[in-house]
Motif scaffolding. Structure first.
Motif, mmCIF file in Angstrom:
data_model
loop_
_atom_site.group_PDB
_atom_site.id
_atom_site.type_symbol
_atom_site.label_atom_id
_atom_site.label_comp_id
_atom_site.label_asym_id
_atom_site.label_seq_id
_atom_site.Cartn_x
_atom_site.Cartn_y
_atom_site.Cartn_z
ATOM 1 N N HIS A 148 51.090 41.978 40.304
ATOM 2 C CA HIS A 148 50.495 41.514 41.559
ATOM 3 C C HIS A 148 48.975 41.655 41.447
ATOM 4 C CE1 HIS A 148 54.426 41.441 43.473
ATOM 5 N NE2 HIS A 148 54.621 42.703 43.161
ATOM 6 N N PRO A 149 48.249 40.548 41.509
ATOM 7 C CA PRO A 149 46.784 40.647 41.583
ATOM 8 C C PRO A 149 46.368 40.883 43.040
ATOM 9 C CG PRO A 149 47.463 38.354 41.274
ATOM 10 C CD PRO A 149 48.719 39.164 41.398
ATOM 11 N N ILE A 150 45.993 42.112 43.356
ATOM 12 C CA ILE A 150 45.733 42.482 44.752
ATOM 13 C C ILE A 150 44.257 42.276 45.088
ATOM 14 C CG2 ILE A 150 45.819 44.350 46.447
ATOM 15 C CD1 ILE A 150 48.591 43.285 45.402
ATOM 16 N N HIS A 151 44.021 41.556 46.156
ATOM 17 C CA HIS A 151 42.656 41.291 46.618
ATOM 18 C C HIS A 151 42.400 42.053 47.912
ATOM 19 C CE1 HIS A 151 38.927 39.460 47.673
ATOM 20 N NE2 HIS A 151 39.393 38.637 48.566
ATOM 21 N N ASN A 196 48.737 36.314 44.120
ATOM 22 C CA ASN A 196 49.770 35.338 43.798
ATOM 23 C C ASN A 196 50.087 34.757 45.169
ATOM 24 O OD1 ASN A 196 52.187 33.945 43.503
ATOM 25 N ND2 ASN A 196 52.923 35.316 41.880
ATOM 26 N N THR A 197 49.547 33.577 45.477
ATOM 27 C CA THR A 197 49.546 33.128 46.880
ATOM 28 C C THR A 197 50.958 32.843 47.385
ATOM 29 O OG1 THR A 197 48.903 30.955 46.028
ATOM 30 C CG2 THR A 197 47.181 32.318 47.022
ATOM 31 N N SER A 230 44.713 29.125 40.224
ATOM 32 C CA SER A 230 46.132 28.791 40.243
ATOM 33 C C SER A 230 46.824 29.398 41.457
ATOM 34 C CB SER A 230 46.798 29.336 38.981
ATOM 35 O OG SER A 230 46.379 28.591 37.873
ATOM 36 N N VAL A 231 48.065 28.990 41.637
ATOM 37 C CA VAL A 231 48.906 29.567 42.684
ATOM 38 C C VAL A 231 49.475 30.902 42.209
ATOM 39 C CG1 VAL A 231 51.029 29.231 44.007
ATOM 40 C CG2 VAL A 231 49.464 27.315 43.648
ATOM 41 N N SER A 232 50.063 30.904 41.017
ATOM 42 C CA SER A 232 50.767 32.093 40.514
ATOM 43 C C SER A 232 50.527 32.373 39.036
ATOM 44 C CB SER A 232 52.286 31.916 40.703
ATOM 45 O OG SER A 232 52.605 31.655 42.037
ATOM 46 N N ARG A 233 49.793 31.513 38.367
ATOM 47 C CA ARG A 233 49.691 31.626 36.915
ATOM 48 C C ARG A 233 48.532 32.523 36.500
ATOM 49 N NH1 ARG A 233 51.301 28.880 32.339
ATOM 50 N NH2 ARG A 233 52.397 27.207 33.421
ATOM 51 N N PHE A 234 48.764 33.393 35.531
ATOM 52 C CA PHE A 234 47.712 34.169 34.880
ATOM 53 C C PHE A 234 47.275 33.415 33.625
ATOM 54 C CE2 PHE A 234 48.363 38.543 36.781
ATOM 55 C CZ PHE A 234 49.417 38.214 37.611
ATOM 56 N N PHE A 235 46.028 33.564 33.264
ATOM 57 C CA PHE A 235 45.543 33.008 32.006
ATOM 58 C C PHE A 235 45.081 34.147 31.111
ATOM 59 C CE2 PHE A 235 44.728 29.587 35.120
ATOM 60 C CZ PHE A 235 45.445 28.562 34.521
#
Ligand code: CU
Length: 728
Positions: free
Chosen positions: A628-631, A687-688, A432-437
């Protein structure tokens, strides 16, 4: 509460207002994506605030209360995507389309260590004249590191292209294992048979087709991925969003930076870029260099093992690759630039029968020596949105993040998948662009069923973890699971269910219980059942697969000194002291080691760890309103603590990882090593929308014996060739 999508029963007037606002925003997205206006222009005109947020102007922002009696004080929201009568679980889920692995001799021109600078005529739309055929920056700095040591053993080619019909779909399994889909039929690009075929420039995928693509590689078989840019030369031919320049990131690849898809090393239509993925174990040049440990190994193609150097505890499995174009990653990935990459090894061989004391024998199949896909299924989850004509649509003006209202698996709207009564492995990617599951498994009566999680991101766990629902899954995270359908009967149906409710793109609003998620009362259209498993028959042959109690223990770091600790703070309201093509603007920023928060500038080096060392990094979310999911690119890390304590780290996060969800106002402490390869890498929010609006930084591995000076010059690509800037 700013609800993104209008309820189905919203009044016609509200729907009309919302549609007008959506069209106005779409026009600005289009002008931005064409490069006819810049973010600075929008700020000058008062359409963006100084902080880079969309100004509150009626008819433009979805958050402005309109004056209507029925809408007063309530956010306008966006109109729901039309579904044209498509219903859930009425189409079969297609398997990934496997890209052909060819001998190197198939490539013309032949690949080479330094970028191929052979001149070709450049289209007048791109400025005319002549430019290099390969878009990779030229010269020794961007030459493939250790090219002579790792000559490619196999090549894979793909072309980024506008949407078209797939006449060459190859899932590499019989149609009986693909829900009856006959691969000889043409597959037009649409998300459901009742939804319209997408216009060529509304969806841009690998080879322009669906299903999404899968590459299979094995350790120590260097793979040359030649990516052609077949997108329109006219930047305005983009269906309103997406940029025709691309840079391809092999997500969590442990490769030299020239093959990492650096955000500023993008290439143009009609050019190609050769990505060289040696696929070595981390520690290749420093540990087990004599390849004496049998656990560090790769399939030999005929039932045996080839022993390889490096640390077998670093063996990886499930990767993906996607666009990383500066400021346009969210649009381009959403538009279709997302593929998966399965890595095979002696441990994770993709063959469930071979019993050699190394092979973990995870569910897969046994016809081929390695890489069997019969019972090993890639699942790509993504939320999409359509305009009133059913064409894919994107809105960048939610700097909180973009949410779609149409749930897809493998780019199919809520499909079903036929399975045998046995164990399956599913490799779940959040694309996804911004969605968490938050994924759970429901039986027919809505009771949560056990799921065995075996991997997080690219990495198998030390030991499997059995759960009744998976953890929240942030953007770009991969969760590999095993479901044992032998616990059910032929004829039973089970469903994967999304429990994670969003109200906006900031963070999950709430994790629902199974019964709440199945009740149909959530206002989030992507909550609930999204994939139906139909158990259609007994296994074709006995299920020899296993889920061993011990898989891949974590690397032992106790004897590796910590060279340095760094702190990165992720938040709002940074500054941008520079200007120019390497800089980004937006509400998001990163502060390094107590310094000011800065917006993205890929000409700025924010950290330079020493080659061959280990460091500890503290990743801090300075706000409670966001996750924020940081990569962090390059080498996977281990989470040492959440909010200062290991006790806060769930079992399913105690393996190795490459994306770290900070959680609202939370912090994550990780440790990483910097080995084997060098160059410039990135760290950013996945979150792109946050990433594209300036939550990205460049870091560099300082010195690895390469024959060039540091710091590295920054590439500035043009169709006529790359120029350079000195970094700050
Ligand atoms: Cu973020």
């Amino acid at each position: 509460m700013s609800r993104i999508y209008l309820p189905w029963n919203a009044s016609r007037a509200r729907q009309r207002d919302a549609e007008r606002a959506r069209r106005n925003r779409t026009e600005i997205v289009r002008e931005l994506s064409w490069g006819r206006v810049s973010r600075r222009d929008l700020m000058k005109w008062g359409l963006f605030t100084g902080a880079g947020a969309l100004a509150n102007i009626g008819g433009l922002s979805p958050f402005v209360a309109n004056a209507r009696a029925d809408g007063g004080g309530i956010p306008t929201g966006a109109p729901r995507s039309p579904l044209f009568g498509a219903t859930a679980f009425s189409q079969a889920m297609p398997r990934f389309d496997v890209l052909a692995r060819n001998p190197l001799s198939c490539l013309s021109p032949a690949p080479q260590a330094e970028a191929n600078q052979t001149l070709m005529a450049v289209d007048p739309m791109l400025g005319g004249g002549f430019g290099p055929c390969e878009g990779r920056p030229p010269g020794p700095v961007w030459a493939h590191q250790r090219w002579d040591e790792f000559p490619p053993g196999v090549c894979v080619e793909a072309t980024q292209a506008p949407a078209t019909t797939n006449y060459s779909y190859n899932p590499q399994v019989a149609s009986s294992l693909n829900s009856g889909i006959d691969p000889t039929h043409g597959m037009p690009l649409r998300f459901h048979p009742k939804l319209p075929i997408q216009h060529p420039n509304n969806v841009w995928t690998f080879n322009g087709t669906i299903p999404p693509k899968l590459v299979q590689g094995r350790y120590n078989e260097p793979l040359l991925f030649r990516h052609h840019n077949g997108l329109p030369v006219d930047v305005t031919q983009n269906g309103g969003f997406g940029r025709h320049t691309i840079s391809t990131h092999e997500h969590n690849g442990h490769h030299g930076a020239e093959n990492d898809g650096f955000t500023g090393a993008y290439f143009f239509p009609n050019q190609f870029y050769d990505y060289h993925w040696p696929i070595v174990l981390a520690g290749h040049f420093s540990m087990n260099t004599a390849a004496s440990d049998r656990m560090a190994s790769t399939p030999d193609g005929s039932g045996g093992l080839i022993q390889i150097p490096g640390d077998w505890h670093e063996t990886m499995s499930t990767h993906w690759f996607h666009d990383h174009m500066f400021s346009f990653t969210s649009q381009n990935v959403y538009k279709g630039n997302a593929a998966m990459f399965n890595l095979y090894s002696g441990l994770d061989r993709g063959n469930e029968d071979i019993d050699d004391g190394v092979n973990l024998r995870l569910p897969s199949g046994s016809a081929n020596d390695w890489g069997n896909l019969d019972y090993d299924v890639n699942l790509m989850l993504a939320d999409k949105a359509f305009d009133s004509d059913g064409q894919m649509y994107f809105d960048i003006f939610n700097f909180d993040g973009f949410l779609g209202d149409v749930m897809t698996v493998n780019l199919a709207y809520r499909p079903y998948f036929e399975v045998e009564r046995r164990k399956y492995r599913f490799r779940i990617l959040n694309a996804s662009v911004s969605r968490f599951f938050k994924v759970a498994l429901a039986n027919a009566s809505g009771a949560a069923q056990p799921i065995i999680q075996i991997a997080n991101d690219g990495n198998l766990f030390p030991a499997p973890v059995t759960l009744l629902s998976l953890d929240e899954q942030g953007i770009a995270e991969r969760y590999d699971i095993v479901i044992d359908f032998s616990n059910y009967r032929v004829g039973d149906k089970l469903h994967l269910v999304n429990l994670c409710e969003h109200q906006d793109g900031k963070k999950p609003a709430k994790d629902l219980t199974m019964s709440q998620a199945l009740s149909g009362t959530s206002q989030d259209p992507c909550v609930g059942r999204f994939l139906e498993f139909r158990i259609v028959r007994e296994p074709a042959k006995p299920d020899n697969s296993r889920v061993p109690a011990v898989m891949i223990p974590n690397p032992d770091l106790s004897n590796i000194p910590v060279a340095r600790e760094r702190t990165f703070v992720f938040g709002e309201g940074g500054s941008q002291p520079n200007s120019g093509s390497t800089t980004g603007l937006g509400p998001w920023a990163i502060g390094t080691d107590g310094g000011k928060k800065f917006n993205a500038d890929y000409n700025r080096r924010s950290a330079a760890p020493q080659f061959g060392t280990r460091e500890i990094w503290h990743l801090v979310n300075d706000g409670g309103g966001w996750d924020h999911p940081i990569h962090i690119h390059f080498e996977e890390g281990q989470i040492l603590a959440r909010n200062g304590s290991l006790a806060n780290v769930p079992l399913a996060e105690r393996g190795r990882k490459d994306v770290y969800r900070l959680l609202p106002a939370g912090s994550v402490t990780i440790t990483m090593q910097f080995r084997d390869w060098g160059g410039m890498f990135m760290e950013h929010c996945h979150n792109t929308v946050h990433e594209d609006n300036a939550m990205l930084l460049r870091w560099e591995i300082n010195g690895g014996g390469e024959p060039y000076l540091r710091p590295l010059p920054t590439p500035c690509p043009t169709p006529q060739g790359v120029t350079w800037e000195d970094p700050t």
